[in-house]
Design an enzyme around this catalytic site. Sequence first.
Site, short mmCIF file in Angstrom:
data_model
loop_
_atom_site.label_atom_id
_atom_site.label_comp_id
_atom_site.label_asym_id
_atom_site.label_seq_id
_atom_site.Cartn_x
_atom_site.Cartn_y
_atom_site.Cartn_z
N SER A 174 0.83 -1.20 0.00
CA SER A 174 0.00 0.00 0.00
C SER A 174 0.87 1.26 0.00
O SER A 174 1.69 1.45 -0.89
CB SER A 174 -0.96 -0.05 1.20
N ASP B 238 -5.78 -3.85 -2.14
CA ASP B 238 -4.71 -3.50 -1.21
C ASP B 238 -3.99 -4.75 -0.67
O ASP B 238 -4.62 -5.65 -0.13
CB ASP B 238 -5.34 -2.74 -0.04
#
Length: 293
Positions: free
Chosen positions: A38, A182
């Site tokens: 991320s 993610d």
Amino acid sequence: MIIDGVFSGGGIKGFALVGAVQVMEEQGFVFKQSAGTSAGSIIAALLTAGYTGVEMQEILNETNIKELLDPRRILPIPFVKWLLLYRKMGLFKGDALEKWIAAKLAERGIVSFGDIPYQSLRIIVSDITNGQLAVLPDDLDKYGMNPLEFPVAKAVRMSCSIPYFFEPVKLKWLQSSSLFVDGGILSNFPMWVFETEEGKKTRPVIGMNLRGDGLSKKADEIDNAVEMFAALFKTMRDAHDSRYISKKVAKNIMFIPMKGISATDFHLTEDNKEILFERGRTCAELFLKHWSY
């Protein structure tokens, strides 16, 4: 000292990682390989491109973070908004974020993984179609793709796809397709990524973790369905990484406290940005006072 660096996810909290990188560089540490999830994937990619911590701070200070949020143009009717969320699975497209990181990498001559040294960068993503974690570029051949031709910015975009916030990334491969979100869903802090099958590491690996509570975690009290959902998500995100950390590598991890800061607060003031940079710097200085290899 030449080291490898691992950077955790944390959304907008990633500003603190930049401050920590600055201190590491000031103390003579050089990052040979980098990995991240991320927000951590952004820092890892910029490091691999040759940006220093000071240059990263300049980039972030001159960037209007709110412009990275690119909602689709729709009528201001709540029903339409939620219908679109249902269909697209994200409030924001994520294209602006990808274009932004692509432009920064292109300034250093980087487009695809073939433009950087072999295994110098690893990015963690979650393949929710097949229910598995993927490490890019390593696992791209499993999807019938040439790792050397895959855009680095696309990989970063995939790793930053916070569920329901940014749209998932759909990749078509062979006769199938996969949705990626993610990487923090399955591994928010991949300290394991540089370990060989024999359990050895080529060089010191230092991790920068935005969780900040170290290994002493207070048990969550779960009294209703909402709290249960939050606990399920937290367990899914942290359990694998925490097991690895507690057993082997806690002394090599810089824990940066982030209590009270939202990962999706893209409306940070300049003062709050500076607070995050300084928090990373302070934690790195404290870490290095006690760290040895």
